[in-house]
Design a protein around this motif. Structure first.
Motif, mmCIF file in Angstrom:
data_model
loop_
_atom_site.group_PDB
_atom_site.id
_atom_site.type_symbol
_atom_site.label_atom_id
_atom_site.label_comp_id
_atom_site.label_asym_id
_atom_site.label_seq_id
_atom_site.Cartn_x
_atom_site.Cartn_y
_atom_site.Cartn_z
ATOM 1 N N ALA A 1 15.109 3.107 20.119
ATOM 2 C CA ALA A 1 15.971 2.514 19.103
ATOM 3 C C ALA A 1 16.394 1.108 19.530
ATOM 4 C CB ALA A 1 17.200 3.393 18.876
ATOM 5 N N SER A 2 16.730 0.283 18.539
ATOM 6 C CA SER A 2 17.148 -1.114 18.751
ATOM 7 C C SER A 2 15.990 -2.038 19.095
ATOM 8 C CB SER A 2 18.238 -1.229 19.831
ATOM 9 O OG SER A 2 19.394 -0.513 19.436
ATOM 10 N N SER A 3 14.762 -1.528 19.011
ATOM 11 C CA SER A 3 13.618 -2.429 19.135
ATOM 12 C C SER A 3 13.581 -3.320 17.894
ATOM 13 C CB SER A 3 12.320 -1.629 19.251
ATOM 14 O OG SER A 3 12.306 -0.857 20.434
ATOM 15 N N VAL A 4 12.905 -4.443 18.005
ATOM 16 C CA VAL A 4 12.880 -5.393 16.900
ATOM 17 C C VAL A 4 11.448 -5.559 16.389
ATOM 18 C CG1 VAL A 4 13.420 -7.740 16.155
ATOM 19 C CG2 VAL A 4 14.835 -6.620 17.877
ATOM 20 N N ILE A 5 11.267 -5.285 15.104
ATOM 21 C CA ILE A 5 9.972 -5.500 14.457
ATOM 22 C C ILE A 5 10.011 -6.870 13.797
ATOM 23 C CG2 ILE A 5 8.365 -4.682 12.706
ATOM 24 C CD1 ILE A 5 9.584 -1.904 12.988
ATOM 25 N N THR A 6 9.070 -7.728 14.129
ATOM 26 C CA THR A 6 9.011 -9.054 13.518
ATOM 27 C C THR A 6 7.725 -9.184 12.720
ATOM 28 O OG1 THR A 6 7.878 -10.111 15.385
ATOM 29 C CG2 THR A 6 10.282 -10.022 15.460
ATOM 30 N N TRP A 7 7.764 -10.010 11.691
ATOM 31 C CA TRP A 7 6.568 -10.225 10.861
ATOM 32 C C TRP A 7 6.508 -11.673 10.398
ATOM 33 C CZ3 TRP A 7 10.615 -6.990 9.435
ATOM 34 C CH2 TRP A 7 11.472 -7.476 8.440
ATOM 35 N N ASP A 8 5.321 -12.082 10.116
ATOM 36 C CA ASP A 8 5.053 -13.437 9.625
ATOM 37 C C ASP A 8 3.811 -13.335 8.755
ATOM 38 O OD1 ASP A 8 4.576 -16.713 11.226
ATOM 39 O OD2 ASP A 8 4.299 -16.047 9.166
ATOM 40 N N PHE A 9 3.928 -13.599 7.465
ATOM 41 C CA PHE A 9 2.743 -13.519 6.616
ATOM 42 C C PHE A 9 2.758 -14.587 5.531
ATOM 43 C CE2 PHE A 9 4.600 -11.566 2.838
ATOM 44 C CZ PHE A 9 5.704 -10.880 3.312
ATOM 45 N N ASP A 10 1.563 -14.998 5.135
ATOM 46 C CA ASP A 10 1.356 -15.948 4.043
ATOM 47 C C ASP A 10 0.682 -15.219 2.894
ATOM 48 O OD1 ASP A 10 0.387 -18.670 6.258
ATOM 49 O OD2 ASP A 10 2.356 -17.944 5.646
ATOM 50 N N VAL A 11 1.161 -15.465 1.693
ATOM 51 C CA VAL A 11 0.545 -14.887 0.494
ATOM 52 C C VAL A 11 -0.420 -15.932 -0.060
ATOM 53 C CG1 VAL A 11 0.944 -13.826 -1.752
ATOM 54 C CG2 VAL A 11 2.670 -13.628 0.044
ATOM 55 N N SER A 12 -1.703 -15.735 0.145
ATOM 56 C CA SER A 12 -2.693 -16.728 -0.256
ATOM 57 C C SER A 12 -3.195 -16.525 -1.674
ATOM 58 C CB SER A 12 -3.884 -16.708 0.714
ATOM 59 O OG SER A 12 -4.465 -15.425 0.756
ATOM 60 N N LYS A 13 -2.985 -15.336 -2.246
ATOM 61 C CA LYS A 13 -3.453 -15.088 -3.607
ATOM 62 C C LYS A 13 -2.601 -13.996 -4.241
ATOM 63 C CE LYS A 13 -7.364 -13.276 -6.241
ATOM 64 N NZ LYS A 13 -8.709 -12.704 -6.153
ATOM 65 N N GLY A 14 -2.131 -14.233 -5.463
ATOM 66 C CA GLY A 14 -1.365 -13.242 -6.183
ATOM 67 C C GLY A 14 0.065 -13.117 -5.681
ATOM 68 N N ASP A 15 0.830 -12.238 -6.321
ATOM 69 C CA ASP A 15 2.212 -11.953 -5.933
ATOM 70 C C ASP A 15 2.302 -10.532 -5.392
ATOM 71 O OD1 ASP A 15 3.447 -13.639 -8.910
ATOM 72 O OD2 ASP A 15 2.723 -14.435 -7.016
ATOM 73 N N VAL A 16 3.156 -10.313 -4.401
ATOM 74 C CA VAL A 16 3.257 -8.993 -3.786
ATOM 75 C C VAL A 16 4.719 -8.584 -3.603
ATOM 76 C CG1 VAL A 16 1.077 -9.250 -2.547
ATOM 77 C CG2 VAL A 16 3.205 -9.896 -1.424
ATOM 78 N N PHE A 17 4.926 -7.248 -3.494
ATOM 79 C CA PHE A 17 6.198 -6.686 -3.071
ATOM 80 C C PHE A 17 6.059 -6.313 -1.592
ATOM 81 C CE2 PHE A 17 8.690 -6.606 -6.729
ATOM 82 C CZ PHE A 17 7.996 -6.113 -7.830
ATOM 83 N N PHE A 18 7.096 -6.603 -0.808
ATOM 84 C CA PHE A 18 7.072 -6.248 0.608
ATOM 85 C C PHE A 18 8.195 -5.257 0.896
ATOM 86 C CE2 PHE A 18 6.276 -6.434 4.982
ATOM 87 C CZ PHE A 18 7.439 -6.705 5.687
ATOM 88 N N ASN A 19 7.829 -4.093 1.487
ATOM 89 C CA ASN A 19 8.801 -3.055 1.812
ATOM 90 C C ASN A 19 8.642 -2.602 3.252
ATOM 91 O OD1 ASN A 19 8.111 -2.613 -1.263
ATOM 92 N ND2 ASN A 19 10.138 -1.740 -0.957
ATOM 93 N N ILE A 20 9.712 -2.020 3.812
ATOM 94 C CA ILE A 20 9.650 -1.385 5.133
ATOM 95 C C ILE A 20 10.239 0.018 4.993
ATOM 96 C CG2 ILE A 20 10.299 -1.525 7.558
ATOM 97 C CD1 ILE A 20 10.742 -4.464 7.231
#
Length: 701
Positions: free
Chosen positions: A531-550
Motif C-alpha cells: 500500500a502507498s505505492s505510486v502508480i504514474t502514467w504519461d500518455f498522448d492521444v494521437s487519434k480520436g477521443d478516449v475515456f481514462f479510468n483506474i
C-alpha cells in the motif's frame, strides 16, 4: 474567425516620463498618422494625490477602404473609444481600445501597456495585444478583415517611428529629462508632476493608430520576446509574423509539458506553413510527440556511431559557405548504399541522418553568434561522381524515402541550398521523374552542375570561398571525409534480421502504442504488493477521443483466451484487445473505481499519478469516446470529409508509459509527480484549467 495579434517586447532606451511627454504630442491629432483624423476627451479623472489619471476619449479614424464599401456601410469615418490609465507612482500606462462603430457586427479590442524595463529603470517597454472578430459585414466579411489587418500591420510599423520623431522634437526644444513624479507637498503638486502633460499620459492608439511605439514590455523575467532579440537572432519579420511566433511560443509554454523547442526551430515550422498558425501548430506538435517518443533530444549525447559507419559513410561537416551557413558535404556517388543498408539496417542509417540534422541545428546557433546575424539553415554539397544503377537498389531507395519523410516532417526549413555536382548523364532523366514530387520552394534551392561546370563562373566559388573548396573537387582544402568503398559482404546481416527490423524504426522507446476500438477498451494490469505505492502514467492521444479510468480489484483478472474465430465462426479480421475486467464482475463488489473517469481529447498529452490505498490489482483502462457532433452551423469541410473516408471512426490510438514507485521512494511529495493534461494539436479543444483530488490522486487539466 477571430484574428489575434501579439507584439514582441520593444524597448525604448529613454525614461518613462520622457516617453510619456513624447506620446502626449500625438493628441488631439497626429499628422504623421493620416488615418488618425481627430480625438476628443470625453472624461478625465484624477486621484487626490495626482498619481493616477484616467482619461476617456473618442478617436476618429479614416480607414483606407474602397469607396463602394464605405457607401454600402453608410459611414465615412470609424469611431473608437479609448480608456487610458496613467499611474505616475508606478510609472505605468495601460490603454484599452474598442470600436464604437459597427460594434454589433465587428468587435475590435486592443490592450497596450507602457512600463519600466525590469532590469533598467531608465528604459521603457511597450506591449500590445489586439483581436478582431467580424461577425457580419454586409457580405464583405473577408474583404473587411483583409483591409483591417493590412491597415493594422502598417500602423504597427509606424508606431515606433512616431514616438522617436517626437523625442527628437523634444530634444530640439532642449527637453532631454523630465523628473519623476513625487507625492504632493502642502496640498500642491511638485513641478515634476506638472512636467508631464495629462493628455499625453493617456493615449492609446485608436483602432489602427494603436501601433504606438511598438515597444513591447521587454521582460526577460517573464520570458517574453524582445524586438531587438528577434532582429538579431531570428531575422526581419513582419509584425504579423512576429505575432504568430509569439502566440505559438506562448501556447507551447502554457500547454506543452516537456522541453520547449528553441525560437529558431519554432519559426521554421511557421515558415514551412506560410505562418498559418493552426497548420504550423499541428505540424510542430506532431514533431514534438515524435521527438518525445524516440528521445531525439538526447540523441547527440547518447548515440555512438558504429565503427562501420565511420569507415564507410562518405559525408561530414566542412566549414561554412559565403553566407555563414554550415556546409555539409556528401559524396553520394562514392557511397555503397546497398552495403550500408545490408550491414547496418535502416534504423542505424536513420539515426545517422537524425544526428546530422541535430548537429546542423547546433551549428546554426553557433554561426549565428559567430557572425552576428541570423543563420537558421545549412548548405548541402552532394557530389554524384560514381553514381550508377546500384544506387537504385529497391530496399535502399525504400530506406531513403522513409528517411526523407522523417526529415521533412521534423526538420523543415533547414536546407538553405543544395549544390549537386558532377551529375551523371542519367541524372536529368531521374530529375524529370522526381522533381514534380518536390515542393516548389525546395526546388528553388537546388543547383545542379554536370561534369566540370561547377568550376566556372556561377559555380562553387559563388557560394563557397575558394580556400575551403574540397581537394577532391579541385580545391586546396583537405576534406576529412572517407573516400568510400564497398562494404565487405561478410559484414552483411541476414535477411531475417533485416526483415525483423523493417518495422522497428527507433523502437527502443520507453513508450508503447495501443489501439482502442469501439466496444473493446485497452487495459493495462498493474499488481501492487505494498500500500502507498505510486502508480504514474504519461500518455498522448494521437487519434480520436478516449475515456481514462483506474480500477482496483482484490481478485486477479483472468484474460480470456484469444479465439481465432469471431462470432458465428467467422475468422477475426484483426487483433482484439484482451479484456481484463470480466463481464460478470459487478462494479462496487468485484472491483471498484479509484479515479473518476477523465475525458481525453485527440492531440492531448496527459500525465498523472495515483497513491494506492490497498494492495491488489489495479487496471488502467482507456475506452473509446464518441465525440458529439459539432454544433457549428457550417457544412463539413472537404478535408474533413476525405479524412472520414480514409480513417476508421471506430478506432483511437494512444502512446503510453506507466511506472510504479515504491512507497519508500515516494517520500510523501507530489512535486515530481505533478499531473497535467495539455493539447498538442490544434485539433485539441482549448485547454481549460481545473484541478481535483480524488482521495490520494491528483489529475489536473
Amino acid at each position: 474567425m477571430v484574428q489575434q495579434y501579439q507584439s514582441p517586447v520593444r524597448v525604448y532606451k529613454q525614461p518613462f516620463e520622457l516617453i510619456m511627454a513624447a506620446y502626449a504630442r500625438r493628441f488631439p491629432r497626429c499628422p504623421l498618422i493620416p488615418v488618425f483624423v481627430d480625438s476628443e476627451v470625453l472624461n478625465q479623472s484624477e486621484s487626490k494625490d495626482g498619481s493616477v489619471v484616467v482619461t476617456e476619449r473618442r478617436c476618429t479614424i479614416d480607414v483606407e477602404a474602397p469607396r463602394l464599401l464605405k457607401r454600402i456601410a453608410g459611414v465615412e469615418y470609424l469611431y473608437f473609444l479609448q480608456k487610458n490609465t496613467l499611474n505616475r507612482r508606478d510609472r505605468t500606462l495601460h490603454i484599452e481600445v474598442h470600436n464604437e462603430t459597427f460594434s454589433s457586427r465587428v468587435f475590435v479590442r486592443e490592450c497596450c501597456s507602457y512600463t519600466v524595463h525590469p532590469e533598467n529603470e531608465d528604459w521603457t517597454c511597450f506591449e500590445q495585444t489586439a483581436s478582431l472578430d467580424i461577425k457580419s459585414f454586409f457580405g464583405f466579411e473577408s474583404t473587411a478583415e483583409k483591409i483591417a489587418m493590412k491597415q493594422y500591420a502598417s500602423s504597427i510599423k509606424k508606431g515606433k517611428e512616431i514616438i522617436e520623431y517626437y523625442l527628437r522634437e523634444l530634444e530640439e526644444e532642449g527637453v532631454t529629462h523630465i523628473p519623476r513624479w513625487t507625492p504632493p507637498v502642502e496640498g500642491g503638486l511638485l513641478s515634476a508632476d506638472k512636467a508631464v502633460p495629462v493628455s499625453g499620459a493617456d493615449g492609446g492608439l485608436p483602432g489602427k493608430d494603436l501601433a504606438q511605439p511598438t515597444e513591447l514590455m521587454g521582460c526577460p523575467a517573464d520570458d517574453k520576446l524582445d524586438a531587438d532579440y528577434i532582429r538579431r537572432y531570428l531575422g526581419d519579420l513582419t509584425p504579423l509574423q512576429e505575432s504568430c511566433l509569439i502566440r505559438l511560443r506562448q501556447w507551447l509554454q502554457e500547454t506543452h509539458k516537456g522541453k520547449i523547442p528553441k525560437d529558431q526551430h519554432v519559426l521554421r515550422f511557421l515558415k514551412a506553413r506560410d505562418f498559418n498558425m493552426d497548420k504550423a501548430r499541428e505540424f510542430l506538435c506532431h514533431s514534438l510527440t515524435w521527438r518525445k517518443q524516440h528521445q531525439v533530444d538526447f540523441l547527440l549525447d547518447t548515440w555512438k556511431r558504429p565503427q562501420l559507419l565511420q569507415d564507410y559513410y562518405t559525408g561530414g561537416w566542412h566549414h561554412h559557405d559565403r553566407d555563414g551557413r554550415p556546409l555539409y558535404v556528401l559524396r553520394l556517388g562514392q557511397m555503397d548504399t546497398k552495403g550500408l543498408v545490408r550491414a547496418l539496417g535502416e534504423e542505424v542509417l536513420l539515426r545517422q541522418v537524425l544526428s546530422i540534422n541535430e548537429e546542423g541545428l547546433k551549428r546554426c546557433e553557433e554561426n549565428t553568434r559567430l557572425f552576428g546575424r541570423p543563420i537558421s539553415c545549412w548548405t548541402c554539397l552532394v557530389d554524384l561522381e560514381g553514381l550508377n544503377m546500384r544506387h537504385l537498389w529497391r530496399p535502399g531507395v525504400k530506406a531513403l524515402l522513409r528517411i526523407i519523410e522523417a526529415v521533412e516532417a521534423n526538420y523543415p526549413e533547414t536546407l538553405g541550398r543544395l549544390l549537386i555536382l558532377r551529375a551523371p548523364r542519367m541524372f536529368p532523366v531521374l530529375w524529370t521523374l522526381v522533381s514534380p514530387l518536390i515542393d516548389e520552394n525546395t526546388r528553388k534551392k537546388f543547383l545542379v552542375y554536370a561534369g566540370r561546370d561547377y568550376q566556372g563562373p556561377g559555380g562553387l566559388v559563388d557560394y563557397i570561398d575558394r580556400e575551403i573548396i574540397p581537394d577532391f573537387l579541385g580545391g586546396d582544402c583537405m576534406c576529412d571525409i572517407p573516400e568510400g568503398s564497398a562494404v565487405p559482404k561478410s559484414l552483411y546481416r541476414t535477411t531475417e534480421e533485416l526483415e525483423n527490423e523493417d518495422n522497428c524504426l527507433l523502437t527502443d522507446s520507453i513508450y508503447k502504442s495501443a489501439s482502442i476500438f469501439k466496444g473493446a477498451p485497452y487495459e493495462v494490469l498493474i499488481e501492487i504488493t505494498e500500500a502507498s505505492s505510486v502508480i504514474t502514467w504519461d500518455f498522448d492521444v494521437s487519434k480520436g477521443d478516449v475515456f481514462f479510468n483506474i480500477y482496483h480489484s482484490k481478485r486477479a483478472p483472468q484474460p480470456p483466451k484469444r479465439d481465432s474465430l469471431g462470432a458465428h465462426g467467422i475468422p477475426s479480421l484483426g487483433p482484439v484487445n484482451a479484456q481484463l475486467i470480466d463481464k460478470n464482475w459487478v462494479l462496487g463488489k468485484d472491483y471498484s473505481m479509484v479515479e473518476k473517469a477523465l475525458t481525453c481529447r485527440e492531440g492531448e498529452s496527459v500525465q498523472g499519478s495515483h497513491i494506492t490505498r490497498w494492495p491488489g490489482f489495479y487496471i488502467l483502462q482507456w475506452r473509446f469516446h464518441s465525440s458529439a457532433a459539432s454544433a457549428a452551423s457550417s457544412l463539413p469541410r472537404v478535408d474533413d470529409v476525405l479524412a472520414t473516408l480514409q480513417v476508421s471512426s471506430h478506432k483511437c490510438k494512444i502512446m503510453y508509459y506507466t511506472e510504479v514507485l515504491d512507497s519508500h521512494d515516494f517520500r510523501g511529495s507530489m512535486t515530481s509527480l505533478e499531473s497535467c493534461q495539455s493539447g498538442f494539436s490544434q485539433l485539441s479543444a482549448a485547454t481549460t484549467s481545473s484541478s481535483r483530488s480524488c482521495t490520494s490522486s491528483t489529475v489536473s487539466r
